[in-house]
Design an enzyme around this catalytic site. Structure first.
Site, PDB file in Angstrom:
ATOM      1  N   GLU A  99     -10.043-120.881 115.422  1.00 58.62           N
ATOM      2  CA  GLU A  99      -9.555-119.358 115.626  1.00 58.62           C
ATOM      3  C   GLU A  99     -10.942-118.873 116.635  1.00 58.62           C
ATOM      4  OE1 GLU A  99      -9.580-115.549 113.289  1.00 58.62           O
ATOM      5  OE2 GLU A  99      -7.523-116.266 113.088  1.00 58.62           O
TER       6      GLU A  99
ATOM      7  N   HIS B  78      -8.601-102.717 104.139  1.00 56.88           N
ATOM      8  CA  HIS B  78      -9.883-102.837 103.642  1.00 56.88           C
ATOM      9  C   HIS B  78     -10.978-102.805 104.536  1.00 56.88           C
ATOM     10  CE1 HIS B  78      -8.733-107.114 104.504  1.00 56.88           C
ATOM     11  NE2 HIS B  78     -10.068-107.065 104.622  1.00 56.88           N
TER      12      HIS B  78
ATOM     13  N   ARG C 271     -14.194-102.403 106.826  1.00 59.10           N
ATOM     14  CA  ARG C 271     -15.234-101.564 106.917  1.00 59.10           C
ATOM     15  C   ARG C 271     -15.153-100.358 107.700  1.00 59.10           C
ATOM     16  NH1 ARG C 271     -18.150-106.366 107.263  1.00 59.10           N
ATOM     17  NH2 ARG C 271     -19.153-106.809 105.479  1.00 59.10           N
TER      18      ARG C 271
HETATM   19  C1  LIG Z   1     -12.003-107.933 112.141  1.00 60.83           C
HETATM   20  C2  LIG Z   1     -10.764-108.854 111.425  1.00 60.83           C
HETATM   21  O1  LIG Z   1      -9.723-108.782 111.867  1.00 60.83           O
HETATM   22  N1  LIG Z   1     -11.449-109.977 110.763  1.00 60.83           N
HETATM   23  C3  LIG Z   1     -10.344-110.438 110.092  1.00 60.83           C
HETATM   24  C4  LIG Z   1     -10.588-110.359 108.565  1.00 60.83           C
HETATM   25  O2  LIG Z   1      -9.546-111.039 107.915  1.00 60.83           O
HETATM   26  P1  LIG Z   1      -8.074-110.428 107.254  1.00 60.83           P
HETATM   27  O3  LIG Z   1      -8.347-108.852 107.901  1.00 60.83           O
HETATM   28  O4  LIG Z   1      -7.120-111.282 107.748  1.00 60.83           O
HETATM   29  O5  LIG Z   1      -8.246-110.442 105.912  1.00 60.83           O
HETATM   30  P2  LIG Z   1      -7.539-110.290 104.747  1.00 60.83           P
HETATM   31  O6  LIG Z   1      -6.404-109.260 104.913  1.00 60.83           O
HETATM   32  O7  LIG Z   1      -8.625-109.976 103.626  1.00 60.83           O
HETATM   33  O8  LIG Z   1      -6.944-111.476 104.583  1.00 60.83           O
HETATM   34  C5  LIG Z   1      -5.631-111.806 105.236  1.00 60.83           C
HETATM   35  C6  LIG Z   1      -4.918-113.034 104.497  1.00 60.83           C
HETATM   36  O9  LIG Z   1      -4.804-112.826 103.178  1.00 60.83           O
HETATM   37  C7  LIG Z   1      -3.496-112.814 102.493  1.00 60.83           C
HETATM   38  N2  LIG Z   1      -3.378-111.974 101.487  1.00 60.83           N
HETATM   39  C8  LIG Z   1      -3.761-110.557 101.943  1.00 60.83           C
HETATM   40  C9  LIG Z   1      -3.663-109.563 100.576  1.00 60.83           C
HETATM   41  C10 LIG Z   1      -3.461-110.095  99.225  1.00 60.83           C
HETATM   42  O10 LIG Z   1      -3.241-109.513  98.314  1.00 60.83           O
HETATM   43  N3  LIG Z   1      -3.273-111.602  99.307  1.00 60.83           N
HETATM   44  C11 LIG Z   1      -3.195-112.358 100.230  1.00 60.83           C
HETATM   45  O11 LIG Z   1      -3.091-113.756  99.969  1.00 60.83           O
HETATM   46  C12 LIG Z   1      -2.766-112.559 103.801  1.00 60.83           C
HETATM   47  O12 LIG Z   1      -1.321-113.023 103.870  1.00 60.83           O
HETATM   48  C13 LIG Z   1      -3.424-113.073 105.011  1.00 60.83           C
HETATM   49  O13 LIG Z   1      -3.164-114.377 105.097  1.00 60.83           O
HETATM   50  O14 LIG Z   1     -11.694-110.478 107.811  1.00 60.83           O
HETATM   51  C14 LIG Z   1     -12.122-112.035 107.874  1.00 60.83           C
HETATM   52  C15 LIG Z   1     -13.449-111.992 107.361  1.00 60.83           C
HETATM   53  O15 LIG Z   1     -13.497-111.593 106.126  1.00 60.83           O
HETATM   54  C16 LIG Z   1     -12.220-112.336 109.472  1.00 60.83           C
HETATM   55  O16 LIG Z   1     -12.328-113.749 109.736  1.00 60.83           O
HETATM   56  C17 LIG Z   1     -10.968-112.217 110.252  1.00 60.83           C
HETATM   57  O17 LIG Z   1     -10.933-112.200 111.562  1.00 60.83           O
END
Ligand SMILES: CC(=O)N[C@@H]1[C@@H](OP(=O)(O)OP(=O)(O)OC[C@H]2O[C@@H](n3ccc(=O)[nH]c3=O)[C@H](O)[C@@H]2O)O[C@H](CO)[C@@H](O)[C@@H]1O
Length: 383
Positions: free
Chosen positions: A119, A214, A216
Site C-alpha cells: 500500500e 475515529h 484524530r
Molecule cells: C489516514 C488513513 O486513512 N489511515 C488509515 C487508517 O486505517 P483505517 O481508517 O482503514 O482504519 P480502521 O477504520 O480502524 O480499519 C478499517 C478496517 O477495519 C475493519 N473494521 C472496521 C470496524 C470494525 O468494527 N471492525 C473491523 O473489522 C474494516 O472493514 C476495514 O478493513 O489508519 C491506519 C493506521 O492505523 C492506516 O494504515 C490507514 O491508512
C-alpha cells in the site's frame, strides 16, 4: 535456500490488509515467514488474527498507557533491532502509513535489510493531514526497496518523488483480497451473527446505516458534529437502524455514548471482528465512515459510502463520489444522507459494484514479485 520474510504490523487495518498475504506466504514451501506484531492495537489485532486463522510468531508488546509517538518509536526501534538481529530476515514487509511501518523500515535500513512496502504511494500532499500518517508513508517510501502501490495514481505519486520505475509494481489493494476471502466464507455458510451478539437485534426488513469514525483530526468538536448529525437523522427516520461499532479510544467512545447512547434506533456496539464487520457492510443500506479501509471495501460490495473527512488519499475516480466527501459538517451529512434515503434514482447511482482499489489478486502479484526479486537479487540498482 528459502526466502526469509519478516512481516511487521501493529494495527487492526494493517493486520487485515496483511492477513491474506500472510496466508499465501505461509503455504509456500520455498518461503519462511516470520510474523511480528508490534502490538500497537492489541485487542483489535488479536481478533483479526483469529478471523484469518493466523499465528503470530513474535509479539513485541510495545504499547503502554498514554504513550507518545516518540515513546512508541523509541520502544519499537530498540525491539525491532533486536528481532532483526535474532531472525536475520532477507526482506522485511511493512504496510501503509503507521508508526510501525516507518520505524520497522528505519530499523531494517540501519541493518542493511531490504524493505518491501505494501500500500505504497497514497498521498494527500498535506503533511499535517492525516497526521502522522502522511509523514509515515512518505518516510517509508524513502527507505523501501520494493514498492507495491494499490493503484496507478499511487504509482505516479511515487514516480514524482523519484522512486525508480523498476522497483514499483501496481498490485491493487490487498484489502480487496481480504474482503473477498471473508465474503466468500460468509456466503458459503450463510453466516449470521449468534443470538447473543448485539447485531442479532438488527431487523433485516428495515434499512440499516452503518457508521464508523475515529480519525484524530475529528476528535473533539468534529465528533460532536458527527454525533449531532446522527442524532438528527435518527429522529427524522425512526424506522431506520443506525449501527455504530465505536472505536475504543476514550476520546471517541465517551462522546459517542454520551450523545447517542439514549436513542432507541441507534445501536452502539464494541468494535466488531472482521467477520461481523463484513456482514454489517453487506447488509448496510449506506455506510458513513472516516476510515481509509472502509472507503476501499464499500464500492467492492456496491455500497454507497459517505466519507466523514475533508480530504481523502483514496480517490475513487468517479465524479459523483465527490459529493460523498462531506467532512464533519452536520448540514452536509444530513443533506446528503436525506437525499440518499429519499431519492431512489440518486441512491442507485452509488450501488453499482466496482472495485477501483483492487481485483482481489494483489497478494499473488506481491508473491510473484518477491520470488523474482529473490532470483535476480538486483536490488542494488534501486537501493
Ligand atoms: C489516514 C488513513 O486513512 N489511515 C488509515 C487508517 O486505517 P483505517 O481508517 O482503514 O482504519 P480502521 O477504520 O480502524 O480499519 C478499517 C478496517 O477495519 C475493519 N473494521 C472496521 C470496524 C470494525 O468494527 N471492525 C473491523 O473489522 C474494516 O472493514 C476495514 O478493513 O489508519 C491506519 C493506521 O492505523 C492506516 O494504515 C490507514 O491508512
Amino acid at each position: 535456500m528459502n526466502l526469509k520474510i519478516m512481516m511487521v504490523f501493529g494495527t487492526r487495518p494493517e493486520a487485515i490488509k496483511m492477513a491474506p498475504l500472510a496466508r499465501l506466504l505461509q503455504n509456500r514451501s520455498d518461503i519462511d515467514l516470520h510474523i511480528c506484531s508490534t502490538g500497537q492495537h492489541r485487542e483489535m489485532l488479536a481478533s483479526v488474527i483469529k478471523a484469518f486463522d493466523l499465528q503470530i510468531d513474535e509479539d513485541l508488546d510495545v504499547m503502554t498507557r498514554d504513550q507518545t509517538l516518540n515513546g512508541l518509536s523509541q520502544a519499537l526501534l530498540g525491539k525491532l533491532d533486536h528481532s532483526y538481529h535474532q531472525n536475520q530476515p532477507d526482506i522485511v514487509l511493512v504496510h501503509g502509513d503507521t508508526t510501525t511501518s516507518f520505524i520497522a523500515s528505519l530499523a531494517a535500513f540501519h541493518r542493511h535489510i531490504p524493505v518491501a512496502h505494501i500500500e505504497a504511494g497514497l498521498r494527500t500532499g498535506d503533511l499535517q493531514s492525516p497526521w502522522p500518517e502522511e509523514a509515515n508513508r512518505r518516510l517509508t517510501a524513502v527507505l523501501a526497496n520494493l514498492h507495491f502501490p494499490p493503484t496507478e495514481k499511487a504509482k505516479l505519486n511515487l514516480l514524482a518523488e523519484g522512486v525508480c520505475d523498476h522497483c514499483i509494481l501496481v498490485t491493487g489493494n490487498t484489502v480487496i483480497d481480504a474482503l473477498l476471502w471473508m465474503n466468500e466464507r460468509l456466503d458459503q455458510t450463510n453466516w449470521q451473527p449468534a443470538p447473543q451478539s448485539p447485531l442479532a437485534s438488527i431487523d433485516p426488513a428495515r434499512k440499516m446505516i452503518l457508521i464508523t469514525g475515529h480519525r484524530r483530526e475529528s476528535l473533539g468538536h468534529g465528533f460532536e458534529e458527527i454525533c449531532h448529525a446522527l442524532d438528527t437523522l435518527a429522529q427524522r427516520y425512526p424506522d431506520i437502524q443506525f449501527v455504530y461499532p465505536v472505536h475504543m479510544n476514550p476520546r471517541v467512545h465517551d462522546v459517542v455514548y454520551r450523545m447517542l447512547g439514549h436513542r432507541e434506533n441507534i445501536i452502539l456496539t464494541a468494535p466488531q471482528d472482521y467477520r461481523h464487520f463484513v456482514w454489517l457492510m453487506k447488509n448496510a443500506y449506506l455506510i458513513m465512515t472516516d476510515s481509509g479501509g472502509i472507503q476501499e471495501e464499500a464500492p467492492a460490495l456496491g455500497k454507497p459510502v459517505l466519507v466523514l473527512r475533508n480530504v481523502t488519499e483514496r480517490p475513487s475516480g468517479r465524479l459523483q463520489d465527490r459529493a460523498m466527501l462531506v467532512g464533519t459538517n452536520p448540514d452536509k451529512i444530513i443533506a446528503q444522507t436525506t437525499r440518499l434515503i429519499e431519492d431512489a434514482a440518486y441512491y442507485r447511482e452509488f450501488t453499482t459494484r466496482h472495485s477501483p482499489f483492487g481485483d482481489g489478486r494483489a497478494c499473488e502479484r506481491i508473491l510473484e514479485r518477491l520470488l523474482a526479486w529473490k532470483q535476480s537479487q538486483s536490488l542494488d540498482e534501486c537501493a
